[in-house]
Design a protein around this motif. Structure first.
Motif, PDB file in Angstrom:
ATOM      1  N   TRP A 128       0.678  -1.576   0.007  1.00 17.49           N
ATOM      2  CA  TRP A 128       0.049  -0.162   0.402  1.00 17.49           C
ATOM      3  C   TRP A 128       1.133   0.911  -0.290  1.00 17.49           C
ATOM      4  CZ3 TRP A 128      -4.718   1.351  -1.294  1.00 17.49           C
ATOM      5  CH2 TRP A 128      -5.809   0.560  -1.250  1.00 17.49           C
ATOM      6  N   ALA A 129       2.222   1.335   0.218  1.00 14.70           N
ATOM      7  CA  ALA A 129       2.874   2.236  -0.119  1.00 14.70           C
ATOM      8  C   ALA A 129       2.782   2.629  -1.023  1.00 14.70           C
ATOM      9  CB  ALA A 129       4.381   2.091   0.893  1.00 14.70           C
ATOM     10  N   ARG A 134       7.873  11.356  -3.107  1.00 13.49           N
ATOM     11  CA  ARG A 134       7.875  10.034  -4.098  1.00 13.49           C
ATOM     12  C   ARG A 134       9.034   8.801  -3.251  1.00 13.49           C
ATOM     13  NH1 ARG A 134       6.768  11.682  -8.970  1.00 13.49           N
ATOM     14  NH2 ARG A 134       6.109  14.125  -9.418  1.00 13.49           N
ATOM     15  N   VAL A 135      10.026   9.661  -2.460  1.00 16.37           N
ATOM     16  CA  VAL A 135      10.737   8.426  -2.128  1.00 16.37           C
ATOM     17  C   VAL A 135      10.529   7.711  -0.517  1.00 16.37           C
ATOM     18  CG1 VAL A 135      13.859   8.467  -1.475  1.00 16.37           C
ATOM     19  CG2 VAL A 135      12.501   9.947  -3.478  1.00 16.37           C
ATOM     20  N   TRP A 155       9.823   3.002   2.873  1.00  9.13           N
ATOM     21  CA  TRP A 155       8.983   1.990   3.866  1.00  9.13           C
ATOM     22  C   TRP A 155       8.775   0.998   3.277  1.00  9.13           C
ATOM     23  CZ3 TRP A 155       6.656   2.284   8.498  1.00  9.13           C
ATOM     24  CH2 TRP A 155       6.613   4.168   9.323  1.00  9.13           C
ATOM     25  N   ALA A 156       7.578   0.912   1.539  1.00  8.62           N
ATOM     26  CA  ALA A 156       7.946  -0.298   1.231  1.00  8.62           C
ATOM     27  C   ALA A 156       9.088  -1.307   1.130  1.00  8.62           C
ATOM     28  CB  ALA A 156       7.784  -0.158  -0.995  1.00  8.62           C
ATOM     29  N   LEU A 157      10.022  -0.532   0.844  1.00  9.99           N
ATOM     30  CA  LEU A 157      11.346  -1.846   1.204  1.00  9.99           C
ATOM     31  C   LEU A 157      11.750  -1.868   2.233  1.00  9.99           C
ATOM     32  CD1 LEU A 157      13.452  -0.217  -2.181  1.00  9.99           C
ATOM     33  CD2 LEU A 157      12.213  -2.142  -1.762  1.00  9.99           C
ATOM     34  N   VAL A 158      11.454  -1.521   3.792  1.00 10.92           N
ATOM     35  CA  VAL A 158      11.986  -1.828   4.585  1.00 10.92           C
ATOM     36  C   VAL A 158      10.904  -2.829   5.124  1.00 10.92           C
ATOM     37  CG1 VAL A 158      12.364  -0.922   6.861  1.00 10.92           C
ATOM     38  CG2 VAL A 158      13.038  -0.182   5.227  1.00 10.92           C
TER      39      VAL A 158
END
Length: 248
Positions: free
Chosen positions: A44-45, A80-81, A86-89
């Motif tokens: 969802w991020a 944007r970053v 959040w998504a990768l962690v």
């Protein structure tokens, strides 16, 4: 605003189906649930970035953009970053929990990241199409919402049927909405999903036998679908009339 969408639209809908379709195959169910929660956050991020882009494209290019008052009155930060961090962690932590006690694989993170990149590109493609053409790629977005986790986590056959029913039930009112050109239709979403689930489950039984329908996963999916559709089922039942027994 005010719709409690995270609880009603994400946790009670998408996330429950993520869990019911997969937890029966998990070696460590508690860690599986926690890992799936982190994977949902990761998804969802990035999915939310598609909504941000959708609003911006609508405001810039559409003659009659469907934007809430909050879009103009309550601007929020849309970096944007940071969502990608959040998504990768959260995905990394999810993979550790989902693979425990085995060591996590970097390849899993590569696969998930590729899916998120493809999701963002698909959303951007969708947002720039005319409204009638959007009918068809919208199904891809709903498939991603319903079943993206399956690139990392195995799902049961009956779980796949439930996810398919979930996608079809989400796509059907959008199809009606775009074709009619009117307000969002009242299509009894939960009852439609229950009907699709029954149809797809029946076809699965015809193809491979009834065994996939006789375990607790099938019972849980059926029970949840019925529970969510209970008010619509009652409404339809109470309104039903036999025309051959109507008074003259």
């Amino acid at each position: 605003p005010g719709e409690r969408y995270i609880i009603r639209g994400i946790l009670k809908e998408d996330f429950v189906f993520w869990l019911l379709a997969s937890v029966g195959l998990a070696a460590m169910p508690v860690l599986h649930v926690a890992g799936m929660g982190l994977l949902l956050l990761s998804f969802w991020a990035i999915y939310e970035l598609g909504y941000v882009d959708n609003d911006r494209v609508a405001a810039r290019y559409e003659s009659d953009p469907k934007l809430s008052a909050a879009y103009h009155l309550a601007p929020v930060a849309t970096p944007r970053v940071r969502p990608w961090i959040w998504a990768l962690v959260s995905a990394t932590l999810a993979i550790i929990l989902l693979r425990w006690p085995a060591p996590p694989s970097a390849w899993d993170l590569v696969i998930w990241t590729a899916l998120l990149v493809a999701l963002q590109l698909w959303f951007r493609f969708y947002n720039r199409l005319d409204k009638q053409t959007r009918i068809w790629p919208f199904a891809g977005l709903q498939l991603a919402r319903a079943a993206s986790f399956a690139v990392l986590v195995p799902i049961s056959p009956i779980g796949a049927m439930a996810l398919g029913a979930h996608v079809l039930a989400r796509w059907t009112p959008y199809l009606v909405y775009r074709i009619s050109g009117r307000d969002w239709p009242e299509t009894r979403f939960h009852l439609v999903r229950l009907m699709f689930f029954a149809i797809l489950s029946g076809l699965l039984a015809l193809a491979v036998g009834v065994a996939p329908l006789l375990d607790w996963t099938a019972a849980a999916l059926l029970g949840w679908n019925v529970l969510r559709a209970r008010k619509e089922l009652l409404s339809v039942t109470m309104a039903a009339r036999r025309i051959d027994r109507a008074p003259a």
